[in-house]
Design a protein around this motif. Structure first.
Motif, PDB file in Angstrom:
ATOM      1  N   PHE A 119       0.853  -1.185   0.000  1.00 29.46           N
ATOM      2  CA  PHE A 119       0.000   0.000   0.000  1.00 29.46           C
ATOM      3  C   PHE A 119       0.886   1.231   0.000  1.00 29.46           C
ATOM      4  N   SER A 120       0.419   2.256  -0.666  1.00 26.28           N
ATOM      5  CA  SER A 120       1.196   3.476  -0.827  1.00 26.28           C
ATOM      6  C   SER A 120       0.442   4.658  -0.256  1.00 26.28           C
ATOM      7  N   VAL A 121       1.206   5.522   0.393  1.00 24.85           N
ATOM      8  CA  VAL A 121       0.648   6.733   0.978  1.00 24.85           C
ATOM      9  C   VAL A 121       1.337   7.941   0.354  1.00 24.85           C
ATOM     10  N   PRO A 122       0.623   9.063   0.239  1.00 24.99           N
ATOM     11  CA  PRO A 122       1.249  10.265  -0.313  1.00 24.99           C
ATOM     12  C   PRO A 122       2.398  10.803   0.539  1.00 24.99           C
ATOM     13  N   GLY A 123       2.348  10.589   1.851  1.00 22.78           N
ATOM     14  CA  GLY A 123       3.436  11.077   2.676  1.00 22.78           C
ATOM     15  C   GLY A 123       3.377  10.560   4.090  1.00 22.78           C
ATOM     16  N   ALA A 124       4.538  10.163   4.601  1.00 20.92           N
ATOM     17  CA  ALA A 124       4.639   9.770   6.002  1.00 20.92           C
ATOM     18  C   ALA A 124       4.287  10.968   6.874  1.00 20.92           C
ATOM     19  N   PHE A 125       3.694  10.690   8.002  1.00 20.27           N
ATOM     20  CA  PHE A 125       3.326  11.697   8.998  1.00 20.27           C
ATOM     21  C   PHE A 125       2.205  12.639   8.540  1.00 20.27           C
ATOM     22  N   THR A 126       1.587  12.388   7.397  1.00 24.79           N
ATOM     23  CA  THR A 126       0.469  13.222   6.964  1.00 24.79           C
ATOM     24  C   THR A 126      -0.809  12.700   7.618  1.00 24.79           C
ATOM     25  N   PRO A 127      -1.861  13.538   7.725  1.00 25.52           N
ATOM     26  CA  PRO A 127      -3.027  13.187   8.550  1.00 25.52           C
ATOM     27  C   PRO A 127      -3.702  11.848   8.220  1.00 25.52           C
ATOM     28  N   ASP A 170       1.260  14.907  -8.742  1.00 21.80           N
ATOM     29  CA  ASP A 170       1.911  16.170  -8.454  1.00 21.80           C
ATOM     30  C   ASP A 170       1.214  16.814  -7.265  1.00 21.80           C
ATOM     31  N   ALA A 171       1.909  16.854  -6.141  1.00 23.22           N
ATOM     32  CA  ALA A 171       1.359  17.462  -4.924  1.00 23.22           C
ATOM     33  C   ALA A 171       2.033  18.802  -4.643  1.00 23.22           C
ATOM     34  N   SER A 172       2.527  19.442  -5.696  1.00 23.81           N
ATOM     35  CA  SER A 172       3.234  20.720  -5.536  1.00 23.81           C
ATOM     36  C   SER A 172       2.359  21.791  -4.900  1.00 23.81           C
ATOM     37  N   LYS A 173       1.071  21.772  -5.195  1.00 22.51           N
ATOM     38  CA  LYS A 173       0.205  22.806  -4.609  1.00 22.51           C
ATOM     39  C   LYS A 173       0.086  22.660  -3.094  1.00 22.51           C
ATOM     40  N   PHE A 174       0.526  21.521  -2.570  1.00 18.86           N
ATOM     41  CA  PHE A 174       0.546  21.302  -1.118  1.00 18.86           C
ATOM     42  C   PHE A 174       1.966  21.400  -0.560  1.00 18.86           C
ATOM     43  N   GLY A 175       2.925  21.792  -1.440  1.00 19.00           N
ATOM     44  CA  GLY A 175       4.311  21.917  -1.023  1.00 19.00           C
ATOM     45  C   GLY A 175       5.036  20.602  -0.876  1.00 19.00           C
ATOM     46  N   MET A 176       4.525  19.538  -1.517  1.00 20.41           N
ATOM     47  CA  MET A 176       5.100  18.210  -1.355  1.00 20.41           C
ATOM     48  C   MET A 176       5.796  17.680  -2.604  1.00 20.41           C
ATOM     49  N   LYS A 207       0.339   8.335  -5.506  1.00 19.60           N
ATOM     50  CA  LYS A 207      -1.085   8.317  -5.195  1.00 19.60           C
ATOM     51  C   LYS A 207      -1.323   7.359  -4.042  1.00 19.60           C
ATOM     52  N   ARG A 208      -2.461   7.509  -3.380  1.00 21.58           N
ATOM     53  CA  ARG A 208      -2.867   6.558  -2.353  1.00 21.58           C
ATOM     54  C   ARG A 208      -3.435   5.335  -3.077  1.00 21.58           C
ATOM     55  N   PHE A 209      -2.799   4.177  -2.869  1.00 25.15           N
ATOM     56  CA  PHE A 209      -3.259   2.966  -3.540  1.00 25.15           C
ATOM     57  C   PHE A 209      -2.864   1.737  -2.739  1.00 25.15           C
ATOM     58  N   ALA A 210      -3.435   0.608  -3.127  1.00 24.25           N
ATOM     59  CA  ALA A 210      -3.029  -0.695  -2.608  1.00 24.25           C
ATOM     60  C   ALA A 210      -2.976  -1.655  -3.783  1.00 24.25           C
ATOM     61  N   LEU A 211      -1.992  -2.515  -3.739  1.00 24.24           N
ATOM     62  CA  LEU A 211      -1.739  -3.466  -4.817  1.00 24.24           C
ATOM     63  C   LEU A 211      -1.482  -4.826  -4.187  1.00 24.24           C
ATOM     64  N   TYR A 212      -2.167  -5.841  -4.679  1.00 29.19           N
ATOM     65  CA  TYR A 212      -1.918  -7.204  -4.214  1.00 29.19           C
ATOM     66  C   TYR A 212      -1.220  -7.941  -5.344  1.00 29.19           C
ATOM     67  N   ALA A 213      -0.097  -8.587  -5.027  1.00 37.76           N
ATOM     68  CA  ALA A 213       0.687  -9.303  -6.037  1.00 37.76           C
ATOM     69  C   ALA A 213       1.017 -10.708  -5.557  1.00 37.76           C
ATOM     70  N   GLU A 214       1.089 -11.609  -6.510  1.00 41.28           N
ATOM     71  CA  GLU A 214       1.552 -12.974  -6.247  1.00 41.28           C
ATOM     72  C   GLU A 214       2.702 -13.263  -7.196  1.00 41.28           C
TER      73      GLU A 214
END
Length: 165
Positions: free
Chosen positions: A39-47, A114-120, A125-132
């Motif tokens: 799973f992917s998050v846009p940023g550690a420590f973000t809300p 592109d999260a530049s408008k948030f200064g990041m 993107k926020r996603f989850a991927l299942y792989a085998e």
């Protein structure tokens, strides 16, 4: 175009954040011969990432483990940030924190934003991927500002509904 079910996981270097610092790895070591929920998050420590996304995978880690599924958290952050975030969230042993510092793996998946408008800057993107065995079986990408399809609970349901490989 973003990764789709049936596509192989791109072969790329990544860093695993550990208690001892950054450990170099690559996607073949992390995915080949394994069942993996990434799973992917846009940023550690973000809300949302800190209050809901990662905590859900911490809470349900044993359920994934019972199904023989490794869980990895990915962010376009450096490994030191990922290490500190994992420690602050009390992640269980076995839940790997992956640092994609320059976003190369995220771009190879076609899931950058592109999260530049948030200064990041450019993030994932926020996603989850299942792989085998290094092949995507399910890919769930959140609409901007949403948190539903990539949650631990949603992915447990998604995986349970997949036909046998």
């Amino acid at each position: 175009m973003s990764i789709q079910p049936g596509d192989p996981i791109p072969s790329m270097p990544l860093q695993v954040a550990t208690a001892d610092g950054a450990q170099d790895s690559d996607t073949s070591q992390l995915f080949d011969g394994k069942r993996v929920l990434l799973f992917s998050v846009p940023g550690a420590f973000t809300p949302t990432c800190s209050e809901r996304h990662l905590p859900g995978y911490v809470q349900h880690h044993d359920e994934f483990a019972k199904r023989g599924i490794a869980v990895y958290c990915l962010s376009v952050n450096d490994p030191f940030v990922m290490q500190a975030w994992g420690e602050s969230q009390h992640i269980p042993a076995g839940l790997l924190m992956l640092a994609d510092g320059n976003g190369a793996f995220t771009r190879a998946l076609g899931l950058e934003m592109d999260a530049s408008k948030f200064g990041m800057g450019v993030r994932g993107k926020r996603f989850a991927l299942y792989a085998e065995n290094g092949v995507a079986r399910a890919v769930e990408v959140e609409a901007p500002g949403e948190f539903r399809v990539s949650s631990a609970e949603a992915m447990l349901d998604t995986i349970a509904a997949l036909p046998p490989a």
